[in-house]
Write an enzyme that holds these catalytic residues in place. Structure first.
Site, PDB file in Angstrom:
ATOM      1  N   TRP A 461       0.802  -1.228   0.000  1.00 46.00           N
ATOM      2  CA  TRP A 461       0.000   0.000   0.000  1.00 46.00           C
ATOM      3  C   TRP A 461       0.835   1.279   0.000  1.00 46.00           C
ATOM      4  O   TRP A 461       0.290   2.358   0.180  1.00 46.00           O
ATOM      5  CB  TRP A 461      -0.919  -0.015   1.232  1.00 46.00           C
ATOM      6  CG  TRP A 461      -1.783  -1.217   1.282  1.00 46.00           C
ATOM      7  CD1 TRP A 461      -3.006  -1.383   0.690  1.00 46.00           C
ATOM      8  CD2 TRP A 461      -1.483  -2.462   1.932  1.00 46.00           C
ATOM      9  NE1 TRP A 461      -3.485  -2.645   0.936  1.00 46.00           N
ATOM     10  CE2 TRP A 461      -2.570  -3.341   1.691  1.00 46.00           C
ATOM     11  CE3 TRP A 461      -0.407  -2.934   2.681  1.00 46.00           C
ATOM     12  CZ2 TRP A 461      -2.607  -4.643   2.187  1.00 46.00           C
ATOM     13  CZ3 TRP A 461      -0.447  -4.234   3.159  1.00 46.00           C
ATOM     14  CH2 TRP A 461      -1.529  -5.073   2.920  1.00 46.00           C
ATOM     15  N   ASP A 462       2.146   1.193  -0.165  1.00 48.11           N
ATOM     16  CA  ASP A 462       3.022   2.360  -0.093  1.00 48.11           C
ATOM     17  C   ASP A 462       2.894   3.040   1.266  1.00 48.11           C
ATOM     18  O   ASP A 462       2.794   4.262   1.367  1.00 48.11           O
ATOM     19  CB  ASP A 462       2.710   3.348  -1.226  1.00 48.11           C
ATOM     20  CG  ASP A 462       3.709   4.497  -1.306  1.00 48.11           C
ATOM     21  OD1 ASP A 462       4.830   4.342  -0.797  1.00 48.11           O
ATOM     22  OD2 ASP A 462       3.368   5.557  -1.857  1.00 48.11           O
ATOM     23  N   MET A 463       2.909   2.245   2.324  1.00 47.37           N
ATOM     24  CA  MET A 463       2.820   2.770   3.682  1.00 47.37           C
ATOM     25  C   MET A 463       4.205   2.996   4.276  1.00 47.37           C
ATOM     26  O   MET A 463       4.453   2.732   5.459  1.00 47.37           O
ATOM     27  CB  MET A 463       1.986   1.831   4.568  1.00 47.37           C
ATOM     28  CG  MET A 463       0.529   1.824   4.227  1.00 47.37           C
ATOM     29  SD  MET A 463      -0.220   3.447   4.493  1.00 47.37           S
ATOM     30  CE  MET A 463      -1.841   3.202   3.762  1.00 47.37           C
ATOM     31  N   ASP A 464       5.143   3.514   3.454  1.00 50.08           N
ATOM     32  CA  ASP A 464       6.475   3.858   3.950  1.00 50.08           C
ATOM     33  C   ASP A 464       6.389   4.571   5.299  1.00 50.08           C
ATOM     34  O   ASP A 464       5.521   5.415   5.503  1.00 50.08           O
ATOM     35  CB  ASP A 464       7.177   4.831   2.995  1.00 50.08           C
ATOM     36  CG  ASP A 464       7.337   4.286   1.587  1.00 50.08           C
ATOM     37  OD1 ASP A 464       7.161   3.074   1.404  1.00 50.08           O
ATOM     38  OD2 ASP A 464       7.643   5.080   0.692  1.00 50.08           O
ATOM     39  N   LYS A 489       1.943   6.278   8.340  1.00 47.75           N
ATOM     40  CA  LYS A 489       0.900   6.647   7.383  1.00 47.75           C
ATOM     41  C   LYS A 489      -0.435   6.014   7.733  1.00 47.75           C
ATOM     42  O   LYS A 489      -1.494   6.611   7.492  1.00 47.75           O
ATOM     43  CB  LYS A 489       1.311   6.217   5.973  1.00 47.75           C
ATOM     44  CG  LYS A 489       2.341   7.097   5.298  1.00 47.75           C
ATOM     45  CD  LYS A 489       2.545   6.657   3.859  1.00 47.75           C
ATOM     46  CE  LYS A 489       3.513   7.553   3.118  1.00 47.75           C
ATOM     47  NZ  LYS A 489       3.697   7.122   1.714  1.00 47.75           N
TER      48      LYS A 489
END
Length: 779
Positions: A461-464, A489
């Site tokens: 989910w691109d939860m960097d 995030k």
């Protein structure tokens, strides 16, 4: 009359057709019934004003009952459900009133009653507001603030502890209203027609001696007189344009004090551009990261390059990279200077190519630029300096945000991102899986991992981890512990013992939605912290829009997309990702008061959509224009399309508020207060200063005076808040968007100054500019 009849007819047709479509997807029956009712009003209007008014009165009563059932007494949900119908009722009852009297009076009575109910929430406390109080008393008067002179701001978060807390106390809740503009400066570095979309001013200045040091999006380093804002010197790193970069920004520079500990000499106004000066031997140094993957060391007094560092003051960060595509790797955040090394991490473009540069973290000698160690999450145990003929791991998880350090423990703390592609997990090694989307503690001496805490398992989910960890000593039931506070995030805020990585507040695993695409998988559970701002799951009733029509379209799209709550996997169908990759928290992070043991944050709530696009036969010539839109994932079977979940009118499909400010007692982990933050003044052509709770990006600072300063929101204001209760105390109109974290210092007269960089943010559409503004109290 004909015009009004046609208007009701067209609106009725739209609602009936759309409502039927929504009903076929399992959605609300209301829109179909409302469409039928409006058609009936249209057909009867010419023959009987009284009957048309009666039908419309029934529609208003029915709509109000439905709206209250779905959203209760909440202003914005009621306003968009009732607003259009209330407006259209006015010409209807006026015509009837003047024509026959009685019918108009009946509709007017119903209209007035429903209107009063609709506006009544404006005079009530918002159901999403938390009212409370944090103590003003100091708990730990001798709390660690980092080795920084009281008058200065020597690192991005003031010190390497990343607290964003200043011990200055001249400005208080009682006098903050007396702040006025002290000076204003324009850098001259503005977004150009060939720049990438996300060309942004995100810099927090440093204050050292008599000067401020500010970097610009195109990697100019500007030195200003801290008293007057006068330009002293400018170093232009001469960064060429590159359309393949996803970001054109600089969040800040880093500082190495003189070896003898003496303060910097006063900086004088230069007679020529700093980049034209001959390189010199430096003692104190500034480090400027560039968007063409260099690290430049400069003399703080003159801006000349440091001949002792690397190659005449410049270090090429593309060395030993497995792939070297132009624009795919660069540093947007200041490096970490601690323990005799300058540690550089970098940003790797999301979703452009599965074969991309490494996310390696590298430590160089602060004076010579010699490589001391490298930690690559693809080969995490191999930290000895890499040989000239070797390469780092391909596309390994990177750390694009700001790091922190505790030199007493000998540890550096890095917020970790994901391996590209973010939404496709089949390319990852076990080591990359372990360290992605985490915080990792590395030895300052060797680069070896001391501990790691992961925040998302198998991140799709691109939860960097986006924000700098904040370090403080916390009073707990077990005594004072050294802790690290890091927001994420997905909305969780983790409080960990920074020596061991053990949680202070419990971390539990919760079941997660399942069902990834063929060849991939999803983790069965995901971690969550006891201290969390994670949102409630979305429902159809949460769909919004400026009118009934675009609200209906949002509901239709909601029903068509896949959504099973937080961590719904990306899909070919298209999935709602909520929180979206904009994050509940982003790089602006939080601020902590180590003396009062408190935290200030700006949680945001915006849903995104994520769709995996099978690439066979698809035209991707317009892909890779930034993080949003379609990205090609070269070498993979799927491209990915990412975008905010918006209505046809361009407003978020989920109902507001979208942005808050919140205060937390870190000793208990309880949120003491939470308020809507920001207005829609700069979101519409009408400049309406309506407090809705709007999105933003940027961060806060806290002062010992008990005042918080933050801009960040999509309206162009710098605001001051009372840390104890969240009350907005003061605001100043900015000449451009304030998507940077402010800072504060003492000038040579002993006056407390507050500085905000205001240049706007390309991807959220705030006003573009090139301003630095400073405020101080009236004399």
């Amino acid at each position: 009359m004909i015009v009004l009849s046609v208007l009701f007819f067209l609106l009725g047709i739209a609602l009936m057709v759309g409502g039927g479509w929504l009903l076929s997807l399992g959605g609300s029956l209301y829109y179909l019934l409302a469409g039928v009712a409006l058609l009936a009003v249209s057909f009867t209007l010419r023959r009987s004003h009284k009957l048309a008014n009666g039908l419309y009165a029934v529609l208003l009563i029915g709509t109000l009952a439905w709206a209250l059932q779905e959203s209760g007494l909440s202003w914005w949900p009621l306003a968009t459900r009732m607003g259009l119908l209330l407006v259209l009722a006015i010409p209807l009852f006026l015509v009837a009133w003047f024509k026959s009297g009685k019918g108009g009076r009946v509709l007017f009575s119903v209209w007035l009653a429903t209107a009063l109910v609709t506006i009544s929430p404006l005079f009530m406390t918002s159901p999403t507001t938390v009212e409370g109080q944090l103590t003003r008393s100091v708990t730990l008067p001798e709390a660690k603030l980092g080795d920084v002179k009281r008058a200065e701001w020597q690192a991005y978060g003031r010190s390497n502890l990343g607290q964003r807390f200043s011990p200055l106390d001249q400005i208080t809740p009682d006098n903050v209203e007396q702040l006025q503009l002290a000076w204003q400066y324009q850098t001259g570095d503005k977004k150009g027609p060939q720049d990438v979309g996300e060309t942004t001013y995100e810099a927090t200045p440093l204050k050292l001696g008599n000067a401020l040091y500010i970097c610009t999006p195109h990697n100019w380093l500007v030195a200003l007189d801290a008293d007057t804002g006068e330009e002293l010197w400018v170093y232009d790193a001469k960064v060429p344009a590159d359309s393949q970069r996803q970001h054109q920004t600089c969040r800040g520079v880093s500082y190495l004090p003189a070896s003898d500990g003496k303060p910097l000499p006063d900086v004088k106004k230069a007679s020529q551009p700093a980049e034209t000066l001959a390189a010199m031997q430096c003692d104190a140094q500034l480090y400027l990261p560039t968007s063409d993957a260099r690290l430049v060391a400069l003399d703080p007094t003159t801006g000349a390059r440091c001949a002792n560092f690397a190659e005449q003051g410049e270090l090429d960060l593309m060395h030993n990279m497995p792939f070297k595509q132009s624009g795919y790797y660069y540093s947007t955040s200041p490096p970490l200077v601690a323990g005799g090394v300058v540690i550089v991490a970098g940003s790797v473009n999301d979703n452009y190519d599965i074969n991309s540069p490494s996310g390696v973290i590298r430590a160089y000698d602060v004076k010579s630029g010699e490589l001391k160690w490298n930690w690559d999450s693809g080969h995490p145990k191999e930290t000895s300096p890499i040989a000239d003929d070797e390469t780092y791991a391909t596309s390994s998880p990177n750390s694009w945000s700001i790091a922190s350090a505790d030199e007493e423990l000998g540890l550096a703390y890095f917020p970790m991102g994901n391996r590209t592609p973010d939404q496709l997990g089949m390319y990852r090694s076990p080591a990359e899986e372990k360290y992605a989307t985490s915080v990792v503690a590395l030895s300052l001496e060797t680069g070896q991992v001391e501990w790691v805490q992961q925040f998302v398992h198998h991140d799709l989910w691109d939860m960097d981890t986006p924000a700098q960890p904040s370090l403080l000593d916390l009073q707990t039931d077990s005594g004072i512990q050294p802790v690290l506070v890091v927001p994420t995030k997905q909305g969780d805020v983790y409080v960990l013992n920074r020596a061991t990585g053990e949680p202070i507040f419990p971390i539990t695993e919760e079941p997660a939605p399942q069902g990834a695409i063929l060849g991939d998988h999803t983790a069965p559970t995901q971690p969550t912290s006891a201290l969390s701002f994670k949102p409630e799951g979305l429902t159809e009733a949460d769909m919004w829009g400026a009118t009934l029509l675009d609200q209906m379209m949002c509901r239709i799209e909601f029903k068509q997309l896949r959504y099973e709550g937080r961590y719904t996997p990306p899909s070919e169908q298209g999935s709602i990702i909520y929180p979206g990759n904009f994050g509940v928290f982003n790089w602006g992070g939080i601020a902590v008061d180590p003396k009062r043991q408190q935290m200030f944050g700006m949680p945001l709530y915006l849903a995104f959509t994520s769709r995996l696009v099978p690439k066979e036969g698809v035209d991707l010539s317009q892909a890779n224009k930034g993080e949003q839109g379609v990205n090609s994932n070269e070498g993979a079977n799927y491209a990915v399309e990412l975008k905010p979940f918006l209505s046809p009118m361009g407003v978020p499909c989920q109902q507001p508020p979208w942005g808050y400010v919140a205060g937390v007692d870190l000793q208990t982990g309880q949120t003491a207060w939470q308020h809507k933050n920001g207005t829609i003044e700069d979101m519409t052509p009408f400049k309406l200063p309506i407090k809705m709770g709007v999105p933003g990006i940027g961060g806060p600072i806290i002062t010992e005076g008990g005042v918080v300063f933050m801009a960040a929101t999509v309206d162009d204001y710098l605001r001051a808040y009372d840390m104890s209760n969240g009350e907005e105390l003061w605001k100043a109109r900015l000449p451009a968007g304030g998507q940077a974290t402010p800072m504060t210092y003492l000038n040579s007269q002993g006056e407390q100054m507050v500085v905000q960089v205001a240049g706007g943010h390309g991807s959220i559409g705030t006003t573009i500019g090139d301003y630095v503004v400073a405020y101080k109290l009236k004399k």
